[in-house]
Write a protein that holds these residues in place. Sequence first.
Motif, PDB file in Angstrom:
ATOM      1  N   GLY A 199       0.811  -1.207   0.000  1.00 18.05           N
ATOM      2  CA  GLY A 199       0.000   0.000   0.000  1.00 18.05           C
ATOM      3  C   GLY A 199       0.846   1.259   0.000  1.00 18.05           C
ATOM      4  O   GLY A 199       2.067   1.213  -0.164  1.00 18.05           O
ATOM      5  N   GLY A 225       4.346  -2.409  -2.951  1.00 10.89           N
ATOM      6  CA  GLY A 225       3.759  -1.072  -3.047  1.00 10.89           C
ATOM      7  C   GLY A 225       4.757   0.044  -2.765  1.00 10.89           C
ATOM      8  O   GLY A 225       5.974  -0.118  -2.907  1.00 10.89           O
ATOM      9  N   GLY A 323      -2.425  -4.139   2.731  1.00 13.39           N
ATOM     10  CA  GLY A 323      -2.011  -3.191   1.694  1.00 13.39           C
ATOM     11  C   GLY A 323      -1.773  -3.873   0.360  1.00 13.39           C
ATOM     12  O   GLY A 323      -1.186  -4.956   0.309  1.00 13.39           O
ATOM     13  N   PRO A 324      -2.229  -3.260  -0.746  1.00 15.94           N
ATOM     14  CA  PRO A 324      -2.045  -3.840  -2.078  1.00 15.94           C
ATOM     15  C   PRO A 324      -0.602  -3.741  -2.564  1.00 15.94           C
ATOM     16  O   PRO A 324       0.173  -2.922  -2.075  1.00 15.94           O
ATOM     17  N   THR A 337      -1.145  -7.674  -6.877  1.00 22.46           N
ATOM     18  CA  THR A 337      -2.059  -7.767  -5.734  1.00 22.46           C
ATOM     19  C   THR A 337      -2.861  -9.062  -5.769  1.00 22.46           C
ATOM     20  O   THR A 337      -2.959  -9.778  -4.767  1.00 22.46           O
ATOM     21  N   HIS A 356      -8.051  -1.210   1.545  1.00 22.59           N
ATOM     22  CA  HIS A 356      -7.951  -1.517   0.118  1.00 22.59           C
ATOM     23  C   HIS A 356      -7.701  -2.994  -0.174  1.00 22.59           C
ATOM     24  O   HIS A 356      -8.201  -3.524  -1.162  1.00 22.59           O
ATOM     25  N   ILE A 357      -6.924  -3.658   0.674  1.00 23.81           N
ATOM     26  CA  ILE A 357      -6.595  -5.048   0.380  1.00 23.81           C
ATOM     27  C   ILE A 357      -7.814  -5.964   0.557  1.00 23.81           C
ATOM     28  O   ILE A 357      -7.986  -6.939  -0.178  1.00 23.81           O
TER      29      ILE A 357
END
Length: 411
Positions: A199, A225, A323-324, A337, A356-357
């Motif tokens: 992320g 990320g 987190g992506p 991801t 986001h994940i």
Amino acid sequence: MIDGLPTLDDVDYDGKSVLLRLDINAPIVNSTILDTTRFESHVPTLKDLEGSRVVILAHQSRPGKKDFTTLEIHAKVLSELLGKEVVYLDEIFSSRVIEKIRSMDVGDVILLENVRFYSEEQLKRSAEEHATSHMVKKLKDHFDLYVNDAFSACHRAHASLVGFPPVLPSVVGRLVEKEVAALSKALKSEGRKVFILGGAKIEDAVKVMKNVLTKGIAEKVVLTGVVANYFLMLSGKDIGEVNRKVVEENKEGIDDKEMLELYNKFKDKIVLPIDVGVEVDGVRKDIPLEKFDGKAKIMDIGIETISMLSEEIPKFDIAVINGPAGVFEDERFTLGTFEILKAVAKAKYSVVGGGHISTAARMTGIDKKMDHVSVAGGACIRFLSGEKLIALEVIKEYWEKKWSKVVGKKS
């Protein structure tokens, strides 16, 4: 009890009046709720309380934001999920509200107005000070029990989260119980553990990283990320001006000297990308780091990194991802991801952080294959960082010194 926290199993709640704090904060556009995941996560608690009189406290957004609005549409979503009417009241503790609460029958559910409309909700106060607020004083005498099921908000010392445990028997709901059990298992159980942290929020990843490395919890920490780009810079790699700028924009609260010491100390446990996915003339291109000139913007981890991690992550007993790995909203850069999520799902025990994940996991349907997908962002990060969640600590404290003797079931 779970991790010292009293749950619904520790009290009698049938036929009782229950004040229930939920977190149904959701993305809203044009008066439409776009994601009902958080609503669904509270259904087990609401189903358990079907034989009680339930009044819900909740918030939506915060003052100054576009989606800071009433909870009228939230009541409609809850009504659909429960298959019965959830009555919405556009006030919190007026005489009209109190009258409605007094006239409730067993099985009734009321949703009160957005607690953040109340000016004292977000004041910086202790639990004891919040317990003297108008909201707490007006509501407390009309309930037998306070239940906190708002895990996503438990890191906040707001009136509706910490003000009731000093004055009302308090326990946690099924969602909090589930989150605490899953995240505790990720940190405390035996076995080889890998944490995949990505992320854009470098500070969040660093908090978790410090905890799991310095306490010997993680065997490996994989960085992806913007977080990975930052540590590539620290390790001496020139990632170019465009990528340096992105790192600088997301570096608030970070001490480079401290991070370099952390990196050097745990270099053998930290895994960084060996190639990157970038955009060149509108298409994805994967470039090994030793050949990367830093001119293109890094949008994802590269194909060789993906291949390496897809092979290694499933070998661990416990895999936690937060987190992506890249800009997964752009279909050219979803690969990192989504493939890492697939690898995490193959570990013996898999945990996906919130934010986001978890959105990415749901987009692919891979969430169904995970052991736990957290609905929380900040609270999940703090838990994995080894920090105490204030709203849960207050419940523990008052259960031990006051409520267990009053309402606790005799074992």
